[in-house]
Design a protein around this motif. Structure first.
Motif, PDB file in Angstrom:
ATOM      1  N   GLN A 255      -6.551   3.994  15.727  1.00  9.31           N
ATOM      2  CA  GLN A 255      -6.287   2.904  14.860  1.00  9.31           C
ATOM      3  C   GLN A 255      -5.203   1.755  16.758  1.00  9.31           C
ATOM      4  O   GLN A 255      -4.390   1.645  15.807  1.00  9.31           O
ATOM      5  CB  GLN A 255      -5.117   3.174  14.209  1.00  9.31           C
ATOM      6  N   CYS A 258      -4.209  -1.564  15.115  1.00  9.18           N
ATOM      7  CA  CYS A 258      -2.554  -1.361  14.424  1.00  9.18           C
ATOM      8  C   CYS A 258      -2.058  -0.508  15.560  1.00  9.18           C
ATOM      9  O   CYS A 258      -0.258  -1.311  15.240  1.00  9.18           O
ATOM     10  CB  CYS A 258      -3.001   0.133  13.729  1.00  9.18           C
ATOM     11  N   ARG A 291      -3.454  -1.550   6.783  1.00 11.07           N
ATOM     12  CA  ARG A 291      -3.795  -0.361   7.139  1.00 11.07           C
ATOM     13  C   ARG A 291      -2.245   0.523   8.241  1.00 11.07           C
ATOM     14  O   ARG A 291      -2.160   1.883   7.209  1.00 11.07           O
ATOM     15  CB  ARG A 291      -4.977  -0.986   7.819  1.00 11.07           C
ATOM     16  N   HIS A 295      -0.116   4.133   7.488  1.00 13.61           N
ATOM     17  CA  HIS A 295      -0.236   5.493   8.704  1.00 13.61           C
ATOM     18  C   HIS A 295       1.090   5.075   9.063  1.00 13.61           C
ATOM     19  O   HIS A 295       0.992   6.126   9.186  1.00 13.61           O
ATOM     20  CB  HIS A 295      -1.362   5.009   9.617  1.00 13.61           C
TER      21      HIS A 295
END
Length: 383
Positions: A255, A258, A291, A295
């Protein structure tokens, strides 16, 4: 004045440090050979200047050893920032310098909120970054319009800025002080009283960011703690550990976007700037934020729950941050299985032993504990 032998020793050491730095940059980065050569030339020249200007180094009789040590130190700084990347490197530099000047920059005594201080520090550091760039241009004999473009050049600039800020400046009566502290003291004295009032108003505006209102209780508390910059050395060390672990976790989960979003949020940038930097639309940013929240929740309540709870001072030794009445309410609403799970966790037993006693698999244990922690966070953060 330097003797002829000292001049020759410095020249030879500069050649040796250049080769040392150049070879390591070629080995440890993906920069072009020319880029490595340019940076190596500037770093070795900086080392040579330091050796020339330091009477202690000149008279030590160990000029080559000093030059090698100084070169390795500068090389390590540069490569550390290179490995972090431009975004995360900026956060690291900003955090380092903020911690140094925190106590020296303060708003008016009538408006001494923490947020006002942080905003003043942001203002000061932006000016200091420009000063450091001009110093790099001047000392490395670069053009007045030079600006770092490649990742290696950005890393060189950030490492130079850190060293520039930490330079010791001689003061009367044999005293000395770091350059950045002297700049911060001057900056703080120049602030008019009304500045802090404006800063407080601006701070109130930043807190109304629409996406912050949509954070759930656990994510909101973690994010609020992460973006704070309290000067307590112990707390700051734990905070930096949490940041590193979260970035590593996001990378492990593939990710990277992210992780970049998280780094930009650490800088408290407005959403439109984040969208511009990441080249995403508002809709894509909204999806990315969801998202990231997912996480972050998994990180805080599952993968690294002990680290996060210790950092927030809501660990098991503190009844997970619950008040006596909330702790009692929790026990009333838990099932007998959950009570046993919490009891075993409080006894600090390893998960393998807890799984054996509860007759479940490690995966099942993880899910049960996640569910319980999530409820605890909701209970702790309820109005």
């Amino acid at each position: 004045m330097l003797t002829a032998s000292q001049h020759e020793a410095i020249r030879q050491s500069e050649e040796a440090t250049f080769q040392l730095v150049f070879d390591e940059l070629r080995h440890s980065t993906s920069a072009s050979e020319q880029n490595c050569q340019d940076v190596a030339t500037r770093l070795s020249a900086e080392v040579a200047r330091t050796c020339t200007q330091s009477e202690r180094i000149r008279s030590s009789g160990k000029l080559e050893a000093w030059a090698t040590e100084l070169a390795r130190h500068r090389l390590k700084q540069c490569l550390d920032y290179y490995q972090l990347g431009s975004l995360r490197g900026r956060v690291e530099l900003h955090g380092t310098l903020s911690a140094i000047v925190y106590r020296y920059i303060s708003p008016s005594h009538t408006q001494s909120s923490y947020q006002a201080r942080v905003l003043l520090i942001e203002d000061f550091l932006q000016t200091f970054y420009a000063e450091a760039l001009n110093a790099l241009r001047r000392e490395a004999e670069l053009s007045a319009t030079y600006s770092p473009k490649t990742l290696l050049e950005v890393s060189e600039y950030m490492s130079f800025t850190e060293r520039y800020g930490k330079r010791r400046i001689s003061l009367p009566r044999g005293r000395s002080q770091q350059l950045i502290i002297l700049r911060a003291q001057t900056f703080s004295k120049q602030q008019p009283p009304e500045t802090s009032i404006d800063m407080d108003r601006a701070a109130e505006g930043t807190m109304s960011d629409s996406d912050t209102h949509r954070d759930d209780a656990s994510v909101g508390q973690v994010r609020e703690q992460i973006v704070s910059q309290e000067p307590d050395p112990g707390a700051d060390l734990l905070r930096q550990t949490v940041i590193r672990e979260l970035i590593a976790y996001l990378d492990e989960q593939e990710q990277s976007l992210c992780a970049d979003y998280f780094v930009l949020r650490l800088q408290d940038l407005p959403t439109h700037e984040i969208e511009t930097i990441l080249s995403i639309t508002p809709r894509q940013r909204d999806y990315l934020q969801q998202r990231f929240r997912y996480h972050l929740t998994r990180f805080a309540l599952s993968h690294h729950w002990e680290l996060v709870h210790e950092w927030l001072e809501v660990d098991l030794d503190r009844n997970l941050g619950l008040t006596p009445s909330q702790w009692e309410e929790l026990h009333e609403k838990m099932s007998s299985e959950q009570v046993e799970l919490l009891t075993l966790k409080c006894q600090k037993l390893p998960d393998s032993e807890i799984s054996r006693r509860l007759g479940c698999t490690p995966s099942q244990l993880k899910k049960r504990w996640f569910k319980l922690l999530k409820y605890v966070w909701e209970l702790r953060n309820q109005p």
